[in-house]
Design a protein around this motif. Sequence first.
Motif, PDB file in Angstrom:
ATOM      1  N   ILE A   9       0.855  -1.172   0.000  1.00  0.00           N
ATOM      2  CA  ILE A   9       0.000   0.000   0.000  1.00  0.00           C
ATOM      3  C   ILE A   9       0.895   1.228   0.000  1.00  0.00           C
ATOM      4  CG2 ILE A   9      -1.700   1.326   1.287  1.00  0.00           C
ATOM      5  CD1 ILE A   9      -2.745  -1.299   2.411  1.00  0.00           C
ATOM      6  N   LYS A  10       0.654   2.107  -0.953  1.00  0.00           N
ATOM      7  CA  LYS A  10       1.424   3.341  -1.047  1.00  0.00           C
ATOM      8  C   LYS A  10       0.483   4.510  -0.780  1.00  0.00           C
ATOM      9  CE  LYS A  10       4.697   1.692  -4.495  1.00  0.00           C
ATOM     10  NZ  LYS A  10       5.262   1.929  -5.834  1.00  0.00           N
ATOM     11  N   ILE A  11       0.975   5.488  -0.072  1.00  0.00           N
ATOM     12  CA  ILE A  11       0.210   6.700   0.202  1.00  0.00           C
ATOM     13  C   ILE A  11       0.928   7.867  -0.455  1.00  0.00           C
ATOM     14  CG2 ILE A  11      -0.644   8.241   1.994  1.00  0.00           C
ATOM     15  CD1 ILE A  11      -0.759   5.777   3.837  1.00  0.00           C
ATOM     16  N   TYR A  12       0.181   8.614  -1.254  1.00  0.00           N
ATOM     17  CA  TYR A  12       0.749   9.731  -1.997  1.00  0.00           C
ATOM     18  C   TYR A  12       0.230  11.043  -1.421  1.00  0.00           C
ATOM     19  CZ  TYR A  12       1.777   6.005  -5.267  1.00  0.00           C
ATOM     20  OH  TYR A  12       2.219   4.846  -5.835  1.00  0.00           O
ATOM     21  N   ASN A  13       1.077  12.037  -1.410  1.00  0.00           N
ATOM     22  CA  ASN A  13       0.684  13.358  -0.918  1.00  0.00           C
ATOM     23  C   ASN A  13      -0.011  14.189  -1.991  1.00  0.00           C
ATOM     24  OD1 ASN A  13       1.756  12.904   1.655  1.00  0.00           O
ATOM     25  ND2 ASN A  13       3.801  13.423   0.942  1.00  0.00           N
ATOM     26  N   GLU A  17       2.567  12.904  -7.589  1.00  0.00           N
ATOM     27  CA  GLU A  17       3.368  11.766  -7.119  1.00  0.00           C
ATOM     28  C   GLU A  17       2.756  10.454  -7.597  1.00  0.00           C
ATOM     29  OE1 GLU A  17       3.950  11.760  -2.903  1.00  0.00           O
ATOM     30  OE2 GLU A  17       4.682  13.813  -2.870  1.00  0.00           O
ATOM     31  N   LEU A  18       1.448  10.358  -7.529  1.00  0.00           N
ATOM     32  CA  LEU A  18       0.763   9.156  -7.999  1.00  0.00           C
ATOM     33  C   LEU A  18       1.004   8.948  -9.486  1.00  0.00           C
ATOM     34  CD1 LEU A  18      -1.293   6.817  -7.795  1.00  0.00           C
ATOM     35  CD2 LEU A  18      -3.079   8.525  -8.130  1.00  0.00           C
ATOM     36  N   GLU A  19       0.850   9.995 -10.268  1.00  0.00           N
ATOM     37  CA  GLU A  19       1.041   9.883 -11.706  1.00  0.00           C
ATOM     38  C   GLU A  19       2.477   9.496 -12.049  1.00  0.00           C
ATOM     39  OE1 GLU A  19       0.456  12.545 -15.738  1.00  0.00           O
ATOM     40  OE2 GLU A  19      -0.213  13.333 -13.819  1.00  0.00           O
ATOM     41  N   THR A  20       3.437  10.102 -11.384  1.00  0.00           N
ATOM     42  CA  THR A  20       4.844   9.784 -11.619  1.00  0.00           C
ATOM     43  C   THR A  20       5.132   8.323 -11.296  1.00  0.00           C
ATOM     44  OG1 THR A  20       5.456  12.054 -11.082  1.00  0.00           O
ATOM     45  CG2 THR A  20       7.211  10.412 -11.024  1.00  0.00           C
ATOM     46  N   GLN A  22       2.941   5.832 -11.281  1.00  0.00           N
ATOM     47  CA  GLN A  22       2.274   4.978 -12.265  1.00  0.00           C
ATOM     48  C   GLN A  22       3.055   4.938 -13.577  1.00  0.00           C
ATOM     49  OE1 GLN A  22      -0.415   2.957 -11.853  1.00  0.00           O
ATOM     50  NE2 GLN A  22      -0.205   3.501  -9.706  1.00  0.00           N
ATOM     51  N   ILE A  23       3.612   6.057 -13.971  1.00  0.00           N
ATOM     52  CA  ILE A  23       4.427   6.086 -15.195  1.00  0.00           C
ATOM     53  C   ILE A  23       5.663   5.203 -15.015  1.00  0.00           C
ATOM     54  CG2 ILE A  23       5.913   7.567 -16.615  1.00  0.00           C
ATOM     55  CD1 ILE A  23       3.798   9.778 -16.186  1.00  0.00           C
ATOM     56  N   GLN A  24       6.304   5.304 -13.856  1.00  0.00           N
ATOM     57  CA  GLN A  24       7.497   4.492 -13.587  1.00  0.00           C
ATOM     58  C   GLN A  24       7.152   3.002 -13.587  1.00  0.00           C
ATOM     59  OE1 GLN A  24      10.541   5.750 -13.514  1.00  0.00           O
ATOM     60  NE2 GLN A  24      11.357   3.695 -13.365  1.00  0.00           N
ATOM     61  N   ILE A  25       6.019   2.648 -13.002  1.00  0.00           N
ATOM     62  CA  ILE A  25       5.598   1.242 -12.997  1.00  0.00           C
ATOM     63  C   ILE A  25       5.390   0.759 -14.426  1.00  0.00           C
ATOM     64  CG2 ILE A  25       3.686  -0.298 -12.397  1.00  0.00           C
ATOM     65  CD1 ILE A  25       3.412   1.307  -9.766  1.00  0.00           C
ATOM     66  N   GLY A  26       4.759   1.600 -15.256  1.00  0.00           N
ATOM     67  CA  GLY A  26       4.537   1.246 -16.659  1.00  0.00           C
ATOM     68  C   GLY A  26       5.833   1.039 -17.411  1.00  0.00           C
ATOM     69  N   ILE A  27       6.820   1.848 -17.116  1.00  0.00           N
ATOM     70  CA  ILE A  27       8.131   1.725 -17.773  1.00  0.00           C
ATOM     71  C   ILE A  27       8.811   0.424 -17.373  1.00  0.00           C
ATOM     72  CG2 ILE A  27      10.466   2.707 -17.857  1.00  0.00           C
ATOM     73  CD1 ILE A  27       9.105   5.478 -17.642  1.00  0.00           C
ATOM     74  N   GLU A  28       8.675   0.058 -16.098  1.00  0.00           N
ATOM     75  CA  GLU A  28       9.355  -1.131 -15.582  1.00  0.00           C
ATOM     76  C   GLU A  28       8.665  -2.435 -15.969  1.00  0.00           C
ATOM     77  OE1 GLU A  28       9.564  -0.382 -11.403  1.00  0.00           O
ATOM     78  OE2 GLU A  28      11.095   1.159 -11.623  1.00  0.00           O
ATOM     79  N   MET A  29       7.394  -2.366 -16.371  1.00  0.00           N
ATOM     80  CA  MET A  29       6.663  -3.582 -16.722  1.00  0.00           C
ATOM     81  C   MET A  29       7.105  -4.101 -18.083  1.00  0.00           C
ATOM     82  SD  MET A  29       2.786  -2.617 -15.570  1.00  0.00           S
ATOM     83  CE  MET A  29       2.058  -4.194 -15.971  1.00  0.00           C
TER      84      MET A  29
END
Length: 74
Positions: A9-13, A17-20, A22-29
């Motif tokens: 579980i991640k908590i974003y301020n 931060e959430l969008e960044t 999600q983009i990083q997760i997409g790149i790593e997949m």
Amino acid sequence: MVMEKKKRIKIYNTFEELETDQIQIGIEMSLQERFEAFFQMRKFHDRLFSIQNAASDRDGKTKKRILISKPGWI
């Protein structure tokens, strides 16, 4: 034997931060992981809007529709 990844579980301020993240997760997949995630969404949609729900739509009283399109990065 393939072990599943533990879910965290991640908590974003901020939404940025959430969008960044999600983009990083997409790149790593990998392409295979992206397809599997897309396929799981489609299976969930099919279960959510099964034939039982389609029968109630025939009377015109209720309609539920979710449009899931293939993301451009897949």
